[in-house]
Design a protein around this motif. Sequence first.
Motif, mmCIF file in Angstrom:
data_model
loop_
_atom_site.group_PDB
_atom_site.id
_atom_site.type_symbol
_atom_site.label_atom_id
_atom_site.label_comp_id
_atom_site.label_asym_id
_atom_site.label_seq_id
_atom_site.Cartn_x
_atom_site.Cartn_y
_atom_site.Cartn_z
ATOM 1 N N HIS A 16 0.858 -1.187 0.000
ATOM 2 C CA HIS A 16 0.000 0.000 0.000
ATOM 3 C C HIS A 16 0.890 1.231 0.000
ATOM 4 O O HIS A 16 2.116 1.139 0.066
ATOM 5 C CB HIS A 16 -0.973 -0.007 1.194
ATOM 6 C CG HIS A 16 -0.363 0.321 2.523
ATOM 7 N ND1 HIS A 16 -1.102 0.733 3.611
ATOM 8 C CD2 HIS A 16 0.925 0.308 2.957
ATOM 9 C CE1 HIS A 16 -0.301 0.942 4.636
ATOM 10 N NE2 HIS A 16 0.924 0.690 4.277
ATOM 11 N N MET A 17 0.268 2.389 -0.068
ATOM 12 C CA MET A 17 0.968 3.655 0.130
ATOM 13 C C MET A 17 -0.002 4.592 0.824
ATOM 14 O O MET A 17 -1.210 4.451 0.682
ATOM 15 C CB MET A 17 1.448 4.233 -1.217
ATOM 16 C CG MET A 17 0.352 4.455 -2.235
ATOM 17 S SD MET A 17 1.010 4.878 -3.882
ATOM 18 C CE MET A 17 1.506 6.571 -3.630
ATOM 19 N N ALA A 19 -1.121 8.223 0.983
ATOM 20 C CA ALA A 19 -1.084 9.538 0.347
ATOM 21 C C ALA A 19 -0.963 10.627 1.411
ATOM 22 O O ALA A 19 -1.594 10.542 2.468
ATOM 23 C CB ALA A 19 -2.358 9.745 -0.475
ATOM 24 N N ILE A 28 5.341 3.493 -2.056
ATOM 25 C CA ILE A 28 4.714 2.170 -2.109
ATOM 26 C C ILE A 28 5.619 1.206 -1.336
ATOM 27 O O ILE A 28 6.835 1.216 -1.493
ATOM 28 C CB ILE A 28 4.456 1.703 -3.560
ATOM 29 C CG1 ILE A 28 3.755 0.341 -3.574
ATOM 30 C CG2 ILE A 28 5.727 1.694 -4.396
ATOM 31 C CD1 ILE A 28 3.259 -0.069 -4.956
ATOM 32 N N TYR A 82 -5.493 -0.353 -3.213
ATOM 33 C CA TYR A 82 -5.596 0.909 -3.960
ATOM 34 C C TYR A 82 -6.757 1.749 -3.444
ATOM 35 O O TYR A 82 -7.916 1.321 -3.487
ATOM 36 C CB TYR A 82 -5.775 0.575 -5.444
ATOM 37 C CG TYR A 82 -6.232 1.706 -6.315
ATOM 38 C CD1 TYR A 82 -5.629 2.966 -6.255
ATOM 39 C CD2 TYR A 82 -7.265 1.518 -7.244
ATOM 40 C CE1 TYR A 82 -6.060 4.006 -7.074
ATOM 41 C CE2 TYR A 82 -7.698 2.548 -8.075
ATOM 42 C CZ TYR A 82 -7.086 3.787 -7.977
ATOM 43 O OH TYR A 82 -7.520 4.810 -8.779
ATOM 44 N N SER A 86 -7.697 8.528 -3.690
ATOM 45 C CA SER A 86 -6.423 9.093 -3.238
ATOM 46 C C SER A 86 -6.137 10.440 -3.886
ATOM 47 O O SER A 86 -6.339 10.611 -5.090
ATOM 48 C CB SER A 86 -5.293 8.118 -3.588
ATOM 49 O OG SER A 86 -4.052 8.711 -3.289
ATOM 50 N N GLU A 91 -0.692 7.165 -7.050
ATOM 51 C CA GLU A 91 -1.412 5.961 -6.623
ATOM 52 C C GLU A 91 -2.319 5.441 -7.741
ATOM 53 O O GLU A 91 -2.416 4.235 -7.971
ATOM 54 C CB GLU A 91 -2.211 6.250 -5.339
ATOM 55 C CG GLU A 91 -2.889 5.007 -4.789
ATOM 56 C CD GLU A 91 -3.258 5.097 -3.311
ATOM 57 O OE1 GLU A 91 -2.977 6.123 -2.667
ATOM 58 O OE2 GLU A 91 -3.836 4.112 -2.812
#
Length: 155
Positions: A16-17, A19, A28, A82, A86, A91
């Motif tokens: 995941h990341m 934001a 990521i 995802y 975002s 992303e």
Amino acid sequence: MVNVSITKEFTWDMAHMLACHEGLCKNIHGHTYKMQVEVTRKSKDLITSPGNSEEGMVIDFNHLKNIVKDKIIDPLDHAFMYWCQSPDSLEHEIAELLRKHGRKVVTVTYKPTAEEMARNFLEILSHEFDKHDILIRSVKVWETPTSFATAVREE
Ligand SMILES: [Zn+2]
């Protein structure tokens, strides 16, 4: 009155990341997530029907495992989570690229923090276990071995 619950533990790997995160988490990256699902029976303590294979249980651990695996773990394992809303355009580009190459992407409508996941998984599982007369008491999601979020059903 004594109420008995049972808890089962699960793990999966996922990317995941986050934001707008001010530190490294905007990149990521992945975690080996751990989750504990605690369940109890809605109407009475334990299954009492004689001859029922689940007599004396809240629910068979194996039965619990199969449902959670099916609804949560299998779709998420080795996926990129995802966030479709975002604010970080990267992303969206990453998700699109992964999809184009047939890689695993799971779309969610929330920022993929452990807190939001715990809440979302509790909702998904509550809906699923309703038909089995089972109440999901809590869902705990570990992002690292020392950091976890807890979602609790408030009656
Ligand atoms: Zn992370």
